[in-house]
Design an enzyme around this catalytic site. Structure first.
Site, PDB file in Angstrom:
ATOM      1  N   GLU A  46       0.864  -1.189   0.000  1.00  0.00           N
ATOM      2  CA  GLU A  46       0.000   0.000   0.000  1.00  0.00           C
ATOM      3  C   GLU A  46       0.903   1.243   0.000  1.00  0.00           C
ATOM      4  OE1 GLU A  46      -1.618   0.741   3.892  1.00  0.00           O
ATOM      5  OE2 GLU A  46      -3.314   1.889   3.116  1.00  0.00           O
ATOM      6  N   ASN A 106      -6.860   6.237  -1.807  1.00  0.00           N
ATOM      7  CA  ASN A 106      -5.752   5.342  -1.502  1.00  0.00           C
ATOM      8  C   ASN A 106      -5.937   4.164  -2.447  1.00  0.00           C
ATOM      9  OD1 ASN A 106      -3.961   3.489  -0.419  1.00  0.00           O
ATOM     10  ND2 ASN A 106      -4.471   3.968   1.718  1.00  0.00           N
ATOM     11  N   LYS A 123      -9.240   2.024  -1.984  1.00  0.00           N
ATOM     12  CA  LYS A 123      -9.437   1.445  -0.645  1.00  0.00           C
ATOM     13  C   LYS A 123     -10.813   1.791  -0.079  1.00  0.00           C
ATOM     14  CE  LYS A 123      -7.044   1.235   3.833  1.00  0.00           C
ATOM     15  NZ  LYS A 123      -5.822   1.759   4.539  1.00  0.00           N
ATOM     16  N   GLU A 142      -6.205   8.750   7.724  1.00  0.00           N
ATOM     17  CA  GLU A 142      -6.626   8.364   6.368  1.00  0.00           C
ATOM     18  C   GLU A 142      -7.997   8.956   6.027  1.00  0.00           C
ATOM     19  OE1 GLU A 142      -4.857   3.939   6.717  1.00  0.00           O
ATOM     20  OE2 GLU A 142      -5.738   4.415   4.781  1.00  0.00           O
ATOM     21  N   CYS A 168      -4.803  -3.047   2.910  1.00  0.00           N
ATOM     22  CA  CYS A 168      -4.550  -2.862   4.319  1.00  0.00           C
ATOM     23  C   CYS A 168      -5.735  -3.171   5.244  1.00  0.00           C
ATOM     24  CB  CYS A 168      -4.023  -1.459   4.570  1.00  0.00           C
ATOM     25  SG  CYS A 168      -3.124  -1.393   6.116  1.00  0.00           S
ATOM     26  N   ASN A 193       0.254  -0.835   5.444  1.00  0.00           N
ATOM     27  CA  ASN A 193       1.130  -0.032   6.313  1.00  0.00           C
ATOM     28  C   ASN A 193       0.464  -0.090   7.683  1.00  0.00           C
ATOM     29  OD1 ASN A 193       2.897   2.429   4.591  1.00  0.00           O
ATOM     30  ND2 ASN A 193       1.457   1.152   3.480  1.00  0.00           N
TER      31      ASN A 193
HETATM   32  N1  ING Z   1      -3.332   0.504   8.662  1.00  0.00           N
HETATM   33  C1  ING Z   1      -3.777  -0.315   9.721  1.00  0.00           C
HETATM   34  C2  ING Z   1      -4.383  -1.628   9.268  1.00  0.00           C
HETATM   35  O1  ING Z   1      -5.556  -1.808   9.151  1.00  0.00           O
HETATM   36  C3  ING Z   1      -5.158  -0.473  11.740  1.00  0.00           C
HETATM   37  C4  ING Z   1      -4.650   0.441  10.663  1.00  0.00           C
HETATM   38  C5  ING Z   1      -4.299  -1.320  12.466  1.00  0.00           C
HETATM   39  C6  ING Z   1      -6.505  -0.469  11.994  1.00  0.00           C
HETATM   40  C7  ING Z   1      -4.827  -2.165  13.449  1.00  0.00           C
HETATM   41  C8  ING Z   1      -7.043  -1.315  12.982  1.00  0.00           C
HETATM   42  C9  ING Z   1      -6.189  -2.171  13.701  1.00  0.00           C
HETATM   43  O2  ING Z   1      -3.574  -2.532   9.093  1.00  0.00           O
HETATM   44  C10 ING Z   1      -3.977   0.890   7.533  1.00  0.00           C
HETATM   45  N2  ING Z   1      -3.288   1.672   6.683  1.00  0.00           N
HETATM   46  O3  ING Z   1      -5.127   0.566   7.297  1.00  0.00           O
END
Ligand code: ING
Length: 308
Positions: A46, A106, A123, A142, A168, A193
């Site tokens: 991503e 995205n 996304k 985001e 992601c 990410n």
């Molecule tokens: N990053 C993370 C993901 O979904 C996240 C944000 C992490 C949300 C953990 C919820 C729990 O992997 C992105 N860019 O979506």
């Protein structure tokens, strides 16, 4: 018999001041390494071209338009398209898209070995928040910088394989996987990410983040009888750490390849796509077993209701 040698090209941290050209050079090095191993399809993360800038707050969003691409391919990415064509390799990578209408997404694209963009995916599930929230250990904006995608989840047949994309946070939502599964997907490529720390809970660090990441990938692949690639942008970007853990998962939900580091790293697997057929014609034979008359809540409700 459809087999492809597939790869995840994990990318280590991209610092704020790193040029797109420098990043593309790193991507090309991994593509050449993959070609030397006979890889036919390679997936990049991503937002491969830039640092994960949604960690930064800016009042005027237009100040961040320089993180976006207004055309694709463009001068910085043309070498990637040319090299993939020379290698006869299909590929996918993510970038930030600014459309001619001024809309910000995205985005990830799927490109054929002939250099044709076969899928553009924007996304769907944007995590985090849109305004600065001081109570968080770090920001995840985001929702400030991107619109929710308008493409939905689509599948196209490329290199003899039904391929689909997600990005992601999408991997955490079973709806992502099932909509692709209902299109007979055989390979789902997902770049990510993922900050290694939950910005609202000190209890959730890298170990739990890696666990939930793999859980999501293995469950999604198994429940839809598909191969899956999850490829990270990871390591440290301007002092901010993101988990690695790129994996290739088979249709039985097993991890068959896993990155060991948090830098630029290639992981490779020989994927036999005929292996998707057994699950799809037995335990996950959707036509034989699904009862859609009972699934209405999934598209009728956004949030959860409470029992009477
Ligand atoms: N990053 C993370 C993901 O979904 C996240 C944000 C992490 C949300 C953990 C919820 C729990 O992997 C992105 N860019 O979506």
């Amino acid at each position: 018999m459809t087999k492809l040698k597939i790869a995840a090209a994990q990318i280590g941290g991209i610092q704020k001041d790193e040029s797109r050209e420098a990043v593309v050079a790193r991507m090309l090095a991994l593509m050449d390494e993959a070609h030397a191993q006979g890889v036919q399809f390679i997936a990049y993360p991503e937002m491969t071209l830039t640092t994960f800038f949604p960690r930064f707050y800016v009042e005027d969003r237009a100040e961040f338009d320089h993180w976006f691409e207004t055309e694709m391919p463009n001068a910085a990415t043309a070498p990637l398209f040319a090299r993939a064509k020379a290698h006869g390799m299909g590929f996918t990578f993510g970038y930030c898209e600014l459309t001619p209408e001024g809309l910000h997404y995205n985005t990830a694209i799927l490109v054929s070995p002939e250099g044709e963009i076969r899928l553009t995916y924007r996304k769907t599930h944007l995590p985090g928040h849109a305004e600065y929230e001081p109570e968080r250990s770090h920001q995840h904006l985001e929702k400030r910088y991107f619109l929710p995608g308008d493409t939905g989840f689509n599948v196209t047949k490329m290199q003899g394989v039904n391929m689909g994309l997600a990005i992601c946070n999408d991997r955490r939502w079973p709806e992502t996987w099932r909509v692709l599964g209902l299109q007979s997907v055989q390979l789902v490529a997902i770049g990510y990410n993922t900050p290694s720390q939950n910005n609202l809970s000190k209890d959730e660090g890298p170990a739990r983040r890696i666990y939930h990441h793999e859980l999501s990938m293995c469950a999604g692949a198994y429940q839809n009888s598909t191969w899956a690639i999850a490829v990270a942008k990871c390591g440290t970007e301007d002092g901010n750490h993101m988990i690695g853990g790129s994996v290739i998962v088979d249709p039985d939900g097993y991890v068959v390849a896993r990155a060991t580091g948090e830098g630029d790293e290639l992981i490779v697997a020989e994927a036999d796509f005929d292996r998707c057929a057994f699950g799809a014609s037995t335990v996950f034979d959707f036509a034989a077993h699904r009862r859609i008359e009972h699934y209405g809540r999934i598209t009728a409700q956004t949030g959860a209701s409470q029992p009477e």
